[in-house]
Write a protein that holds these residues in place. Structure first.
Motif, mmCIF file in Angstrom:
data_model
loop_
_atom_site.group_PDB
_atom_site.id
_atom_site.type_symbol
_atom_site.label_atom_id
_atom_site.label_comp_id
_atom_site.label_asym_id
_atom_site.label_seq_id
_atom_site.Cartn_x
_atom_site.Cartn_y
_atom_site.Cartn_z
ATOM 1 N N CYS A 11 -0.224 3.029 1.734
ATOM 2 C CA CYS A 11 1.164 2.541 1.584
ATOM 3 C C CYS A 11 1.699 2.183 2.965
ATOM 4 C CB CYS A 11 2.023 3.610 0.920
ATOM 5 S SG CYS A 11 3.747 3.127 0.711
ATOM 6 N N ILE A 12 2.276 1.000 3.079
ATOM 7 C CA ILE A 12 2.804 0.527 4.359
ATOM 8 C C ILE A 12 4.022 1.353 4.771
ATOM 9 C CG2 ILE A 12 3.938 -1.427 5.515
ATOM 10 C CD1 ILE A 12 2.217 -3.260 3.841
ATOM 11 N N GLN A 13 4.826 1.791 3.807
ATOM 12 C CA GLN A 13 6.067 2.495 4.110
ATOM 13 C C GLN A 13 5.832 3.962 4.455
ATOM 14 O OE1 GLN A 13 9.057 1.281 4.574
ATOM 15 N NE2 GLN A 13 10.013 3.276 4.880
ATOM 16 N N CYS A 14 5.202 4.701 3.536
ATOM 17 C CA CYS A 14 5.094 6.142 3.741
ATOM 18 C C CYS A 14 3.744 6.583 4.315
ATOM 19 C CB CYS A 14 5.369 6.889 2.445
ATOM 20 S SG CYS A 14 4.157 6.574 1.135
ATOM 21 N N GLY A 15 2.718 5.734 4.258
ATOM 22 C CA GLY A 15 1.412 6.057 4.839
ATOM 23 C C GLY A 15 0.504 6.854 3.916
ATOM 24 N N ASN A 16 0.894 7.100 2.672
ATOM 25 C CA ASN A 16 0.055 7.838 1.717
ATOM 26 C C ASN A 16 -0.996 6.919 1.113
ATOM 27 O OD1 ASN A 16 1.568 10.160 2.105
ATOM 28 N ND2 ASN A 16 2.955 9.700 0.391
ATOM 29 N N VAL A 17 -2.116 7.524 0.712
ATOM 30 C CA VAL A 17 -3.176 6.778 0.024
ATOM 31 C C VAL A 17 -2.839 6.765 -1.465
ATOM 32 C CG1 VAL A 17 -5.636 6.722 -0.513
ATOM 33 C CG2 VAL A 17 -4.865 7.494 1.735
ATOM 34 N N PHE A 18 -2.965 5.580 -2.073
ATOM 35 C CA PHE A 18 -2.682 5.464 -3.505
ATOM 36 C C PHE A 18 -3.713 4.543 -4.139
ATOM 37 C CE2 PHE A 18 -0.522 1.918 -1.593
ATOM 38 C CZ PHE A 18 -0.590 0.896 -2.524
ATOM 39 N N VAL A 19 -3.791 4.575 -5.455
ATOM 40 C CA VAL A 19 -4.731 3.739 -6.200
ATOM 41 C C VAL A 19 -3.978 2.494 -6.641
ATOM 42 C CG1 VAL A 19 -6.213 3.594 -8.236
ATOM 43 C CG2 VAL A 19 -5.989 5.753 -7.003
ATOM 44 N N ALA A 20 -4.408 1.328 -6.148
ATOM 45 C CA ALA A 20 -3.761 0.067 -6.468
ATOM 46 C C ALA A 20 -4.530 -0.639 -7.561
ATOM 47 C CB ALA A 20 -3.702 -0.803 -5.233
ATOM 48 N N LYS A 21 -3.819 -1.326 -8.435
ATOM 49 C CA LYS A 21 -4.452 -2.061 -9.512
ATOM 50 C C LYS A 21 -4.769 -3.495 -9.119
ATOM 51 C CE LYS A 21 -2.433 0.761 -13.093
ATOM 52 N NZ LYS A 21 -1.637 0.816 -14.301
ATOM 53 N N THR A 22 -4.140 -3.979 -8.021
ATOM 54 C CA THR A 22 -4.443 -5.330 -7.543
ATOM 55 C C THR A 22 -4.786 -5.243 -6.061
ATOM 56 O OG1 THR A 22 -2.177 -5.832 -6.902
ATOM 57 C CG2 THR A 22 -2.806 -6.356 -9.174
ATOM 58 N N THR A 23 -5.288 -6.330 -5.510
ATOM 59 C CA THR A 23 -5.694 -6.334 -4.112
ATOM 60 C C THR A 23 -4.530 -6.638 -3.161
ATOM 61 O OG1 THR A 23 -6.315 -8.643 -4.304
ATOM 62 C CG2 THR A 23 -8.051 -7.004 -4.639
ATOM 63 N N VAL A 24 -3.410 -7.080 -3.704
ATOM 64 C CA VAL A 24 -2.272 -7.434 -2.862
ATOM 65 C C VAL A 24 -1.177 -6.380 -2.853
ATOM 66 C CG1 VAL A 24 -2.632 -9.906 -3.034
ATOM 67 C CG2 VAL A 24 -1.234 -8.740 -4.739
#
Length: 185
Positions: A11-24
């Motif tokens: 995440c650009i804002q908080c810096g946490n790793v998350f699972v994204a459903k799209t590449t953007v």
């Protein structure tokens, strides 16, 4: 349309790793998206304010009216007048200037500031009225010289005679009025 793969993103804002459903995808939640949007708006408005402050500071540094000695154009700009007006003030002696060459005339900044100083107040001596026994009140003067009230006041005003008030009556020195009416007779 959904995709069958997942991508781990930061995440650009908080810096946490998350699972994204799209590449953007850049943010982990709507809250991070809102926070980032507000932060970008704040940075752009602060950048425009910083630019405005920089322009003012640069203008003050490059402003020729800030120096101790000013040329005629800078003095004219400072006074919001024309060059001819500055030369006129120099010629009549209200403004001191130094000619360094044919084309270089300098004016001391403090001399320009002195143009706006008020002259010192002159204290006048307090006039003591003569004793009332040596004065006419207005009605006595009118009767003695056989003139109207308006004519008497005009004579006092025209000759700049000292008059004073004591109680209900206004007085003028007998010697002053006698001198004026004896000259006329």
């Amino acid at each position: 349309m959904s995709s069958n793969f997942t991508v781990n993103r930061l995440c650009i804002q908080c810096g946490n790793v998350f699972v994204a459903k799209t590449t953007v995808t850049k943010f982990c939640s709507k809250l991070c998206t809102k926070r980032n949007s507000k932060q970008r708006k704040r940075e752009t408005s602060m950048a425009s304010m910083n630019e405005a402050v920089k322009k003012v500071i640069e203008a003050n540094e490059s402003d020729p009216t800030n120096g101790e000695f000013l040329n005629v154009k800078a003095a004219a700009k400072l006074l919001k007048a024309s060059d001819k007006m500055i030369y006129h003030l120099i010629n009549i002696g209200k403004l001191n200037a130094i000619n360094l060459s044919k084309r270089k005339t300098l004016v001391y900044r403090k001399d320009i500031d002195k143009l706006f100083e008020l002259p010192p107040v002159v204290q006048l001596k307090e006039l003591k009225p003569p004793p009332i026994s040596k004065c006419y009140n207005m009605s006595e003067a009118q009767q003695k010289f056989n003139i109207s009230e308006k004519a008497l006041f005009e004579i006092i005003k025209r000759n700049n005679l000292f008059k004073f008030q004591d109680g209900w009556y206004t007085y003028v020195a007998k010697a002053d009025l006698d001198k004026i009416f004896n000259l006329n007779n």
